[in-house]
Scaffold this active site. Structure first.
Site, PDB file in Angstrom:
ATOM      1  N   ARG A   1       2.655  -5.195  10.039  1.00 53.33           N
ATOM      2  CA  ARG A   1       1.268  -5.209  10.337  1.00 53.33           C
ATOM      3  C   ARG A   1       1.553  -7.218  10.928  1.00 53.33           C
ATOM      4  NH1 ARG A   1      -2.506  -3.118   6.041  1.00 53.33           N
ATOM      5  NH2 ARG A   1      -3.653  -1.114   6.809  1.00 53.33           N
TER       6      ARG A   1
ATOM      7  N   LYS B   1     -10.932  15.041  -0.433  1.00 60.02           N
ATOM      8  CA  LYS B   1     -12.437  15.262   0.028  1.00 60.02           C
ATOM      9  C   LYS B   1     -13.253  16.157   1.072  1.00 60.02           C
ATOM     10  CE  LYS B   1     -14.546  12.526  -3.711  1.00 60.02           C
ATOM     11  NZ  LYS B   1     -14.924  11.182  -3.163  1.00 60.02           N
TER      12      LYS B   1
ATOM     13  N   GLY C   1      -2.999   5.319   6.703  1.00 60.59           N
ATOM     14  CA  GLY C   1      -3.335   5.642   5.295  1.00 60.59           C
ATOM     15  C   GLY C   1      -1.778   6.386   5.315  1.00 60.59           C
TER      16      GLY C   1
ATOM     17  N   GLY D   1      -8.890   4.610   7.684  1.00 60.46           N
ATOM     18  CA  GLY D   1     -10.186   4.392   7.657  1.00 60.46           C
ATOM     19  C   GLY D   1     -11.204   4.230   9.572  1.00 60.46           C
TER      20      GLY D   1
HETATM   21  P1  AMP Z   1      -7.755  10.979   1.066  1.00 58.02           P
HETATM   22  O1  AMP Z   1      -7.519   9.571   0.877  1.00 58.02           O
HETATM   23  O2  AMP Z   1      -9.194  12.075   1.500  1.00 58.02           O
HETATM   24  O3  AMP Z   1      -7.059  11.241   2.945  1.00 58.02           O
HETATM   25  O4  AMP Z   1      -6.963  12.139  -0.166  1.00 58.02           O
HETATM   26  C1  AMP Z   1      -5.427  11.689   0.555  1.00 58.02           C
HETATM   27  C2  AMP Z   1      -5.201  12.286  -1.279  1.00 58.02           C
HETATM   28  O5  AMP Z   1      -5.053  13.454  -1.503  1.00 58.02           O
HETATM   29  C3  AMP Z   1      -3.379  11.754  -1.986  1.00 58.02           C
HETATM   30  O6  AMP Z   1      -3.816  11.029  -2.635  1.00 58.02           O
HETATM   31  C4  AMP Z   1      -2.817  12.785  -2.268  1.00 58.02           C
HETATM   32  O7  AMP Z   1      -2.149  13.549  -3.004  1.00 58.02           O
HETATM   33  C5  AMP Z   1      -4.521  14.300  -2.412  1.00 58.02           C
HETATM   34  N1  AMP Z   1      -4.019  15.475  -2.555  1.00 58.02           N
HETATM   35  C6  AMP Z   1      -4.272  16.702  -1.312  1.00 58.02           C
HETATM   36  N2  AMP Z   1      -3.622  17.409  -1.684  1.00 58.02           N
HETATM   37  C7  AMP Z   1      -4.317  17.830  -3.016  1.00 58.02           C
HETATM   38  C8  AMP Z   1      -4.836  18.508  -4.358  1.00 58.02           C
HETATM   39  N3  AMP Z   1      -4.366  19.891  -3.658  1.00 58.02           N
HETATM   40  N4  AMP Z   1      -4.734  18.324  -4.993  1.00 58.02           N
HETATM   41  C9  AMP Z   1      -5.282  17.255  -5.463  1.00 58.02           C
HETATM   42  N5  AMP Z   1      -4.751  16.318  -4.684  1.00 58.02           N
HETATM   43  C10 AMP Z   1      -4.482  16.448  -3.483  1.00 58.02           C
END
Ligand code: AMP
Length: 416
Positions: A37, A221, A373, A396
């Site tokens: 960064r 999510k 991310g 983000g």
């Molecule tokens: P996000 O912050 O929404 O981009 O989510 C990223 C996180 O989702 C990472 O820490 C991954 O380990 C988790 N992740 C992705 N796929 C799965 C899954 N099938 N079950 C549980 N965690 C997951």
């Protein structure tokens, strides 16, 4: 409307407020473990000082709590030291960002000097706008507003020109991002080279992508990505869904998801998206599943619905194949979010395969953009970073840009 760039500034003799993102990681001995960064800001700083401007650098670092003892670890002093090494020139550091000491440090500057001011977030006013969400009328109180204003004026008085080079914070209307440029005279409030590049790649992908345009969205999510999925439905030719999000969509179709992460309160929304998207939306058909998320746990590849005792933790081999073949035909690829629980092997396989597929398509001339991310971390982990067209520095921020296609913190800057 394109915005003015730091390249347009007449810098000589001017005090230039550069909002950087020096939010770097440290180890237990307070050593910077990754200075990318800082490196990414160097072209902007060099431009300003090579043109005899006075570079007043500001940034946030971590989330200080207000506890004087523990907050010491959030000082930007080590960043000043690293900047000195990288720029091979003196970099002054001031332990305040507003007030008499900071004013004196700025007054002592000569043309071509570099000064780094202390962590903006040592002042809760910097991020106070975030509290508005918690107030009943979603506004700050008059007292909070007055405190913010005083802080903004304390910062703005340092400079005559403003450079936004903190892409990772562009989705936050924090004082240094929004109020400081709002207070400075118009004409000299511009983009730094890093933000310019980010907006160019993300903007181009949304405005006039080379087709086919394939988006890969993963992560935990659906609720976090709804806005992005909706927005991309307008422009993308295919949206490949992976990660735990998969199971919210599956459940919406009435398909068994076992003990997988699933947002039961979002099923209606997921149904709506499926109906709206038609065959643009590509869901995985198989999973790598286990009884729990743990390294070394016994795994099973399951086609279709999951039994009650298993959770889906990665896309399965058939989905990898399907995703890979779609990615291979793409000319623009945008990726945000891992397609499995990639931090815990062997559930990194799908994410690594997606990273390889995108790198290969990139080698064939496709434009490949990773939205920061976790997916950026996965690309680094796989040693493929060099093979991507653009890796965003803001997870983000890039998500928000993909959804809303604008930032208030950029709109406030001057048009080219
Ligand atoms: P996000 O912050 O929404 O981009 O989510 C990223 C996180 O989702 C990472 O820490 C991954 O380990 C988790 N992740 C992705 N796929 C799965 C899954 N099938 N079950 C549980 N965690 C997951």
């Amino acid at each position: 409307m394109p915005k003015k760039s730091v390249a347009d500034l007449v810098c000589a003799g001017r005090r230039i407020f550069i909002r950087a993102d020096f939010n770097v990681p440290f180890d237990a001995n307070r050593q910077i473990t990754d200075d990318r960064r800082i490196q990414q800001c160097l072209p902007t700083i060099r431009h300003v000082i090579n043109h005899r401007g006075r570079a007043i650098l500001t940034s946030h670092l971590g989330r200080p709590t207000g506890d004087k003892k523990t907050d010491r670890e959030f000082s930007l002093q080590p960043v000043a030291d690293r900047l000195r090494d990288l720029l091979e020139r003196p970099v002054a550091f001031c332990a305040e960002c507003v007030g008499p000491k900071a004013d004196a440090a700025v007054a002592a500057m000569k043309d071509g000097d570099v000064l780094l001011l202390e962590n903006l977030r040592f002042h809760p006013e910097e991020t106070m706008i975030d509290l508005a969400k918690k107030n009943p009328d979603k506004k700050l109180t008059a007292e909070q507003d007055a405190r913010r204003d005083t802080f903004a004026r304390g910062l703005a008085r340092h400079a005559e020109m403003y450079v936004n080079n903190a892409f990772g914070t562009c989705h936050r209307k924090h004082v240094s991002m929004y109020d400081v440029p709002a207070l400075l005279p118009s004409g000299n409030r511009v983009l730094g080279f890093l933000v310019e590049r980010e907006l160019q790649y993300l903007g181009e992908a949304l405005r006039s992508p080379k087709r086919p345009f394939v988006a890969v969205l993963g992560g935990a999510k659906v609720s976090d990505k709804i806005g992005v999925i909706r927005s991309l439905l307008d422009v993308a030719d295919r949206i490949l869904i992976g990660g735990a999000m998969t199971y919210t969509f599956w459940a919406a179709r009435g398909q068994g998801v076992g003990t997988s992460l699933c947002e039961r309160d979002k099923l209606d929304l997921a149904r709506e998206l499926i109906a709206q998207a038609g065959d643009k939306l590509v869901l995985p058909g198989d999973s790598v599943a286990a009884a729990e998320l743990r390294a070394g746990v016994a795994t099973r590849t399951v086609e279709g619905p999951l039994p009650d005792n298993l959770m889906g933790l990665d896309i399965g081999p058939q989905s990898v194949e399907r995703f890979t073949s779609i990615i291979a035909t793409a000319r623009t690829i945008l990726w945000n979010g891992p397609v499995g629980a990639f931090e815990t092997p062997p559930f990194d396989a799908g994410t690594t395969a997606v990273a390889r597929a995108i790198a290969a398509a990139s080698g064939q001339g496709a434009i490949s953009i990773v939205g920061g991310g976790d997916s950026a971390a996965a690309v680094e982990q796989a040693g493929l970073a060099e093979r991507f067209t653009h890796i965003s520095t803001g997870g983000g921020a890039s998500l928000e840009f993909l959804e809303k296609r604008k930032f208030a913190t950029i709109d406030i800057l001057d048009d080219a």
